[in-house]
Every structure is written in C-alpha cells, then in structure tokens.
Design an enzyme around this catalytic site. Structure first.
Site, mmCIF file in Angstrom:
data_model
loop_
_atom_site.group_PDB
_atom_site.id
_atom_site.type_symbol
_atom_site.label_atom_id
_atom_site.label_comp_id
_atom_site.label_asym_id
_atom_site.label_seq_id
_atom_site.Cartn_x
_atom_site.Cartn_y
_atom_site.Cartn_z
ATOM 1 N N HIS A 1 42.645 44.081 44.299
ATOM 2 C CA HIS A 1 41.938 43.170 43.392
ATOM 3 C C HIS A 1 42.663 41.837 43.223
ATOM 4 O O HIS A 1 42.053 40.841 42.832
ATOM 5 C CB HIS A 1 41.797 43.812 42.006
ATOM 6 C CG HIS A 1 40.893 44.996 41.974
ATOM 7 N ND1 HIS A 1 41.314 46.250 41.575
ATOM 8 C CD2 HIS A 1 39.600 45.146 42.294
ATOM 9 C CE1 HIS A 1 40.309 47.100 41.644
ATOM 10 N NE2 HIS A 1 39.267 46.460 42.082
ATOM 11 N N GLU B 1 39.695 41.883 39.257
ATOM 12 C CA GLU B 1 39.616 40.868 40.309
ATOM 13 C C GLU B 1 39.319 39.503 39.710
ATOM 14 O O GLU B 1 39.945 38.499 40.075
ATOM 15 C CB GLU B 1 38.526 41.220 41.331
ATOM 16 C CG GLU B 1 38.418 40.178 42.435
ATOM 17 C CD GLU B 1 37.171 40.304 43.290
ATOM 18 O OE1 GLU B 1 36.570 39.264 43.617
ATOM 19 O OE2 GLU B 1 36.798 41.445 43.639
ATOM 20 N N HIS C 1 40.041 51.863 42.411
ATOM 21 C CA HIS C 1 39.279 52.548 41.364
ATOM 22 C C HIS C 1 38.764 53.892 41.870
ATOM 23 O O HIS C 1 37.565 54.113 42.043
ATOM 24 C CB HIS C 1 38.115 51.668 40.895
ATOM 25 C CG HIS C 1 38.539 50.587 39.961
ATOM 26 N ND1 HIS C 1 37.907 49.369 39.872
ATOM 27 C CD2 HIS C 1 39.561 50.531 39.062
ATOM 28 C CE1 HIS C 1 38.505 48.630 38.962
ATOM 29 N NE2 HIS C 1 39.508 49.302 38.466
ATOM 30 N N CYS D 1 36.467 50.015 52.281
ATOM 31 C CA CYS D 1 36.322 48.744 52.984
ATOM 32 C C CYS D 1 37.693 48.366 53.537
ATOM 33 O O CYS D 1 38.700 49.026 53.256
ATOM 34 C CB CYS D 1 35.811 47.660 52.032
ATOM 35 S SG CYS D 1 36.982 47.231 50.715
ATOM 36 N N SER E 1 34.564 51.625 39.185
ATOM 37 C CA SER E 1 34.396 50.821 40.391
ATOM 38 C C SER E 1 33.199 49.885 40.238
ATOM 39 O O SER E 1 32.054 50.326 40.170
ATOM 40 C CB SER E 1 34.197 51.730 41.605
ATOM 41 O OG SER E 1 33.764 50.981 42.724
ATOM 42 N N THR F 1 33.959 39.069 44.620
ATOM 43 C CA THR F 1 33.609 39.542 45.976
ATOM 44 C C THR F 1 32.572 40.657 45.977
ATOM 45 O O THR F 1 31.840 40.820 46.947
ATOM 46 C CB THR F 1 34.861 40.043 46.726
ATOM 47 O OG1 THR F 1 35.469 41.092 45.979
ATOM 48 C CG2 THR F 1 35.845 38.919 46.973
ATOM 49 N N SER G 1 35.930 52.155 47.300
ATOM 50 C CA SER G 1 37.160 52.874 46.948
ATOM 51 C C SER G 1 37.023 54.383 47.101
ATOM 52 O O SER G 1 37.835 55.135 46.576
ATOM 53 C CB SER G 1 37.546 52.551 45.493
ATOM 54 O OG SER G 1 37.810 51.177 45.338
#
Length: 283
Positions: free
Chosen positions: A76, A128, A41, A12, A222, A166, A266
């Site tokens: 994060h 995060e 991750h 992303c 992840s 998120t 990731s």
C-alpha cells in the site's frame, strides 16, 4: 454444474512481490522483522507470518521506539514521514510498495512542486490513500464522490491534478472525472487505477452476469475485494463475499446450474483452489 474461475483472481503483481519480500527476510534469518501494518489484507497470510516471527506495527509511536531490526513497507505504501522516522533511527527498510502506487507518490510530489493542488479520488481512510496523501502538502485533498468535490473550497482558476487510488472503481472514477471536467478549473486528470484492477473488475462483472451464483473471495478489509463484491452484486443477486471456504453458506440448493468465482488481489491461490474444488459439495 458449471464452475468458472476468473483468470485474474488472486494475488496481483504488487501483492505477490510484497509477500515474497517478507518471506525472503525470514529465509535470510533477519531478526527482528516487522511490517508497518499487515503486509496484505488477508488474515490467513498475516497469521502465517506472525507464526514465523514477523510482528505487525500499527502506529508511528511503535516505529519511533524501534532501535534495530528490519521494517518491510507493505504494498500500500506510506507517506514520506514514515521513511524519515525509520532512516533517523537507522532501521533497515525493505520497500515493498507496489510500483504503481510508487508512481502516484512521484506524481503527487511533482505536481505539488508545479503549483497544482492534488485531489486524490479514493477512500480517505484506506492506508494506500493515507500514504499517497503523505507525499502531498497541506492543500492535498481526498474525495470519493462528485458531491464531495462540489463542497470543496477551491479558488477560481486554481490548477488541479486529479489522481485515483489504484483499486478505485474505474467506472465511478470516469463518471466523477466527467462531472469535474465541466467545472471552470484548470484540471490535469491522471488515471492511476491499476490495469490489473480494471481487468479484474471487468472480468468479474462479465462472469457475474452469466451465472446463478457468484463467489467473491477476500479479506474483509480488502478495498479491491469490496469493490469486486459491489460490482458482482449488481449483476448477480446471489453473490457471496467470503474469506475462506468455511464462510460459504449458500441459501440456494439444488437449483444452481452455474457458479462464478473471483478473488481480491490479496487472496492466496490455495484458498481459491479450495473453494473451486469444494464448491459443488455446497449445493
């Protein structure tokens, strides 16, 4: 055999940006270079960075012992106390916090100042969420289910602000908010789930519902990949969670007509491409 790769699969924006920032420091010849926790991750990426001299720090104690170098804050994000430690020691900070996560940090800080208790919907052990909580106060709470909310000790009429990790499952967040909204509290709900996460989950669900086998690629730690797997597993019983092609050991053979592939935020493109290129050989 038809093979469909999700358009949203792979890095992303926030992850891509964070990884690039580390490689930029390597190219500049900065030494030593550290990341606070793995930059993303994904074991493959972290291993490559370590081979290039990037060291991963896991604890605040390690941060406090630094006397020089560069520390990259991963996508994060971290709590305010981490910035304070690094600034006090005069350590250069490269902030690769995802802008969407950074926005939540601002929201939490502002809503606390406005007198609202912040409730974070997410996994309390995820870095995060730990970082987001680090911008709140002692009253800031983390929940993952409506049942956890019901057990909270909240005063009547208390003002609440609800935000989300998120990468939290969008449908689960909506269901939880709907239940909480029926209570008597003054509630401000801010949907802070990343648009990219929502799009990825929607596309994964759609593909999984139309194929014989679904492959979800990503690191075991992840969070967003785990949620993709959960979503796909509900739509397609033959769903596999792998990190690389060598992990893919399908039980079915010969009777598979269609395969879907998606990947967490990731997961590097080369791993996705390798699975896509070789998946037919596995059946």
């Amino acid at each position: 055999m038809d093979v469909t790769v999700a358009k949203t699969a792979g890095f992303c924006f926030g992850v891509k940006r964070a990884v690039e920032k580390v490689y930029e420091q390597i190219e500049k010849g900065k030494t030593p270079i550290y990341t606070f926790g793995p930059i993303i991750h994904n074991e493959e990426v972290v291993r490559d960075l370590e081979e290039r001299g990037v060291k991963v720090l896991e604890t605040e104690k390690e941060l406090r012992q630094l006397t020089d170098g560069v520390v990259v804050i991963r996508s994060h994000g971290v709590g305010k106390d981490i910035y304070d430690i690094l600034e006090k020691n005069g350590i250069e900070i490269i902030d690769a916090t995802c802008p969407f996560v950074k926005k939540i940090h601002r929201i939490v800080s502002e809503q606390n100042e406005n007198g609202r208790r912040v409730i974070i919907v997410g996994n309390g052990k995820h870095p995060e969420v730990e970082g987001i909580k680090g911008w709140g106060n002692d009253d800031t709470l983390v929940i993952e289910t409506a049942e956890e909310f019901e057990k909270l000790q909240i005063s009547d009429g208390e003002k609440l602000c609800i935000v989300a990790q998120t990468t939290f499952n969008y449908n689960k967040f909506q269901d939880l908010v709907e239940k909480i909204s029926k209570t008597r509290y003054d509630i401000l709900v801010l949907n802070t789930i990343c648009n990219a996460t929502q799009e990825r989950q929607v596309e994964a669900r759609q593909i999984a519902s139309q194929v014989d086998v679904m492959i979800v690629i990503g690191g075991r730690n992840s969070s967003n990949t785990q949620k993709l797997y959960e979503i796909c597993r509900r739509e397609c019983k033959e769903t596999y969670y792998i990190q690389t092609l060598k992990d893919f050991k399908p039980e079915k053979a010969g009777s598979v007509r269609s395969v879907g592939i998606t990947a967490g935020a990731s997961t590097p493109n080369q791993i996705i491409e390798e699975v896509h290129t070789n998946v037919r050989i596995k059946f």
